[in-house]
Design an enzyme around this catalytic site. Structure first.
Site, PDB file in Angstrom:
ATOM      1  N   ASP A  26     -19.096 -19.503  13.207  1.00  0.00           N
ATOM      2  CA  ASP A  26     -20.552 -19.378  13.261  1.00  0.00           C
ATOM      3  C   ASP A  26     -20.981 -18.486  14.421  1.00  0.00           C
ATOM      4  OD1 ASP A  26     -23.126 -19.800  12.502  1.00  0.00           O
ATOM      5  OD2 ASP A  26     -23.176 -21.936  12.982  1.00  0.00           O
TER       6      ASP A  26
ATOM      7  N   LEU B 279       2.920 -19.506   8.651  1.00  0.00           N
ATOM      8  CA  LEU B 279       1.579 -20.095   8.591  1.00  0.00           C
ATOM      9  C   LEU B 279       0.958 -19.992   7.184  1.00  0.00           C
ATOM     10  CD1 LEU B 279      -1.017 -20.936  10.326  1.00  0.00           C
ATOM     11  CD2 LEU B 279      -1.506 -18.488  10.425  1.00  0.00           C
TER      12      LEU B 279
ATOM     13  N   HIS C 117     -20.406  -9.614  11.258  1.00  0.00           N
ATOM     14  CA  HIS C 117     -19.383 -10.098  10.326  1.00  0.00           C
ATOM     15  C   HIS C 117     -18.098  -9.276  10.465  1.00  0.00           C
ATOM     16  CE1 HIS C 117     -22.218 -12.855   8.743  1.00  0.00           C
ATOM     17  NE2 HIS C 117     -22.963 -11.978   8.086  1.00  0.00           N
TER      18      HIS C 117
HETATM   19  C1  FPP Z   1     -21.668 -17.501   9.982  1.00  0.00           C
HETATM   20  O1  FPP Z   1     -22.353 -16.739  10.944  1.00  0.00           O
HETATM   21  C2  FPP Z   1     -20.668 -16.683   9.321  1.00  0.00           C
HETATM   22  C3  FPP Z   1     -20.591 -16.451   7.976  1.00  0.00           C
HETATM   23  C4  FPP Z   1     -21.548 -17.035   7.026  1.00  0.00           C
HETATM   24  C5  FPP Z   1     -19.578 -15.569   7.397  1.00  0.00           C
HETATM   25  C6  FPP Z   1     -18.223 -15.674   7.979  1.00  0.00           C
HETATM   26  C7  FPP Z   1     -17.505 -14.428   7.702  1.00  0.00           C
HETATM   27  C8  FPP Z   1     -16.733 -13.760   8.573  1.00  0.00           C
HETATM   28  C9  FPP Z   1     -16.367 -14.251   9.913  1.00  0.00           C
HETATM   29  C10 FPP Z   1     -16.181 -12.420   8.263  1.00  0.00           C
HETATM   30  C11 FPP Z   1     -15.301 -12.334   7.092  1.00  0.00           C
HETATM   31  C12 FPP Z   1     -14.207 -13.321   7.069  1.00  0.00           C
HETATM   32  C13 FPP Z   1     -12.998 -13.032   6.640  1.00  0.00           C
HETATM   33  C14 FPP Z   1     -12.008 -14.101   6.449  1.00  0.00           C
HETATM   34  C15 FPP Z   1     -12.611 -11.665   6.356  1.00  0.00           C
HETATM   35  P1  FPP Z   1     -23.901 -16.480  10.748  1.00  0.00           P
HETATM   36  O2  FPP Z   1     -24.055 -15.204  10.023  1.00  0.00           O
HETATM   37  O3  FPP Z   1     -24.550 -17.655  10.089  1.00  0.00           O
HETATM   38  O4  FPP Z   1     -24.355 -16.332  12.232  1.00  0.00           O
HETATM   39  P2  FPP Z   1     -25.783 -16.762  12.848  1.00  0.00           P
HETATM   40  O5  FPP Z   1     -25.891 -18.249  12.679  1.00  0.00           O
HETATM   41  O6  FPP Z   1     -25.661 -16.346  14.272  1.00  0.00           O
HETATM   42  O7  FPP Z   1     -26.833 -15.991  12.091  1.00  0.00           O
END
Ligand code: FPP
Length: 230
Positions: free
Chosen positions: A16, A127, A33
């Site tokens: 997050d 893993l 991201h």
């Molecule tokens: C939450 O942060 C994150 C996500 C909803 C997406 C997670 C994806 C990645 C880390 C990248 C791709 C992953 C892989 C495995 C290639 P948020 O966008 O909700 O952050 P915020 O709460 O600060 O807005």
């Protein structure tokens, strides 16, 4: 029963803070991201170094489709690129990839790429990386109940439910990490986290480093797990 083994076998991670990381830097959310995908690679390496057997990443939830179309498309593109990269490096990387979630809403291209990487890495002995993709824990349980009903099982045991989960062979997570200061489960592994230790950190996911991972392991090693006993 009381136990605390120094290294968790299975770590589940709610990544997050990508959006806030980008905002702090005046960048588009997708830049967050992208940086988050790099943090995934750092954590995979760190998990291999410390001998963790299973890592589950919450990459895209059943609720994430509600985000602006541009962000959803960007995330899907990033996933495609990540799957391509894992396919290319499958030879030298000793990790097995699993993907958990409802496949249907994902594009045929992504489904094909998932199949390719999961097949190419199925024999790996190191893993196991489990990507929760279009994953929702309530959806997973509803899918399990539907399977049980189809099998005519009206009073399932815990083992019956376990058998119908997306990854029945994975042990429950020993440790769940959530970054960015939020402290909730957000429809992630509700069944599997019955006795999981939770670790929350204010670090935003794109900044999450090997040292942060080690700090979570150190904290875990100080916990005493009782599993409801004394
Ligand atoms: C939450 O942060 C994150 C996500 C909803 C997406 C997670 C994806 C990645 C880390 C990248 C791709 C992953 C892989 C495995 C290639 P948020 O966008 O909700 O952050 P915020 O709460 O600060 O807005």
């Amino acid at each position: 029963m009381s136990s605390s083994s120094p290294i968790p076998r299975h770590i589940a991670i709610i990544m997050d803070g990508n959006g806030r990381w980008a905002k702090q830097k005046n960048l588009p959310r997708l830049a967050g991201h992208n940086a988050g995908a790099k943090a995934v690679e750092r954590v995979i390496s760190a998990a291999q170094k410390y001998g963790v057997e299973f890592l589950t990443f919450y990459a895209f939830s059943t609720e994430n489709w509600a985000r602006p179309q541009e962000e959803v498309q960007g995330l899907m593109k990033l996933l495609e690129q990540t799957l391509d990269k894992y396919a290319k490096t499958a030879e030298k990387n000793n990790f097995r990839l699993l993907v958990s979630g409802r496949k249907e809403p994902l594009s045929p291209l992504i489904q094909e790429k998932i199949l390719r990487v999961t097949q190419a890495t199925a024999h790996k002995t190191g893993l196991t990386v489990n990507l929760a993709l279009n994953y929702g824990s309530r959806a997973e349980l509803l899918d399990a109940f539907a399977q049980l009903a189809a099998q005519g099982i009206s009073a399932p045991t815990e083992a019956d439910v376990q058998r119908c989960l997306y990854q029945p062979a994975l042990p429950d997570p020993d440790l769940l990490i959530r970054t960015s200061g939020e402290k909730r489960l957000s429809n992630f592994l509700l069944w599997q986290c019955a006795y999981t230790e939770f670790y929350f950190t204010d670090v935003l996911w794109p900044d999450f480093s090997e040292q942060d991972f080690k700090a979570a392991l150190d904290e875990y090693s100080r916990r005493t797990r009782r599993f409801g006993g004394i």
